[in-house]
Design a protein around this motif. Sequence first.
Motif, PDB file in Angstrom:
ATOM      1  N   THR A  44      11.221  40.554  18.950  1.00 27.54           N
ATOM      2  CA  THR A  44      10.518  40.422  17.673  1.00 27.54           C
ATOM      3  C   THR A  44      10.530  38.969  17.239  1.00 27.54           C
ATOM      4  O   THR A  44      11.595  38.353  17.170  1.00 27.54           O
ATOM      5  N   GLY A  89       6.612  35.452  11.052  1.00 23.19           N
ATOM      6  CA  GLY A  89       6.327  36.660  11.810  1.00 23.19           C
ATOM      7  C   GLY A  89       5.042  36.719  12.604  1.00 23.19           C
ATOM      8  O   GLY A  89       4.772  35.896  13.460  1.00 23.19           O
ATOM      9  N   ALA A  90       4.257  37.732  12.307  1.00 19.42           N
ATOM     10  CA  ALA A  90       3.065  38.039  13.085  1.00 19.42           C
ATOM     11  C   ALA A  90       2.004  36.942  13.028  1.00 19.42           C
ATOM     12  O   ALA A  90       1.133  36.900  13.897  1.00 19.42           O
ATOM     13  N   ASP A 140       2.350  43.427  19.688  1.00 17.96           N
ATOM     14  CA  ASP A 140       2.046  44.291  18.559  1.00 17.96           C
ATOM     15  C   ASP A 140       2.009  43.349  17.363  1.00 17.96           C
ATOM     16  O   ASP A 140       3.061  42.962  16.834  1.00 17.96           O
ATOM     17  N   LYS A 141       0.811  42.949  16.957  1.00 10.80           N
ATOM     18  CA  LYS A 141       0.648  41.945  15.903  1.00 10.80           C
ATOM     19  C   LYS A 141       1.256  42.386  14.580  1.00 10.80           C
ATOM     20  O   LYS A 141       1.828  41.579  13.859  1.00 10.80           O
ATOM     21  N   GLU A 142       1.118  43.656  14.257  1.00  4.44           N
ATOM     22  CA  GLU A 142       1.623  44.142  12.973  1.00  4.44           C
ATOM     23  C   GLU A 142       3.138  44.053  12.871  1.00  4.44           C
ATOM     24  O   GLU A 142       3.676  43.721  11.821  1.00  4.44           O
ATOM     25  N   LYS A 143       3.829  44.340  13.960  1.00  2.00           N
ATOM     26  CA  LYS A 143       5.290  44.337  13.948  1.00  2.00           C
ATOM     27  C   LYS A 143       5.882  43.030  14.457  1.00  2.00           C
ATOM     28  O   LYS A 143       7.092  42.842  14.425  1.00  2.00           O
ATOM     29  N   LEU A 169       5.890  42.101  17.579  1.00  2.00           N
ATOM     30  CA  LEU A 169       6.572  42.406  18.832  1.00  2.00           C
ATOM     31  C   LEU A 169       5.967  41.665  20.020  1.00  2.00           C
ATOM     32  O   LEU A 169       4.748  41.553  20.139  1.00  2.00           O
TER      33      LEU A 169
END
Length: 180
Positions: A111, A128-129, A145-148, A150
Amino acid sequence: MRTKFFMLAIVLAGIFSSCKNEKSVDSLDVVKSEVVDNNFQVTLDVIVKKNDDFALFYSEDGTSNFTLAPVWMGVKGSENVQKVVFALPENTIPTHLRIDFGIKKDQEPMTIINYKMTYSGKTFETPGASFFRYFRPNEECTQIDKEKGLIIPVKKGEKYFGPSFYPEQLLCDEIVKLVK
């Protein structure tokens, strides 16, 4: 008994009266100066569950030909957020950056919490993302995983390549702003 008490009082009085007239630490004038590191640095705040080695590739010639030796950093596996700090060699000003998130085939999804570049007291930071606005994944070895936020290693075939990200033009523009 009285004589001993009297002698002790004289000794103590002598000790306390002979103290120098020194300033206390609180009364000293302190000049605070900010130390500015002139090395270009990239800091990742990430969650990486297993030990691995990350690499920061860079170019100085305005291209994404990453022929210079990368900066490697060992990362300890942890469930907690940790900082991975890459310091480029002194007097190195990159034009493009590539990040490889590990080389271990058994790595789990990671992450990205924060991305930061620092140079000469100036900082560019993105949480983050939004990292994925500045870097694009090498889809041969990386899923996201752009939202999370990841980063998911792609594990296929005999030859394994860890997740890697190439710079978008937006990142290169931010580097130019930072080093001005």
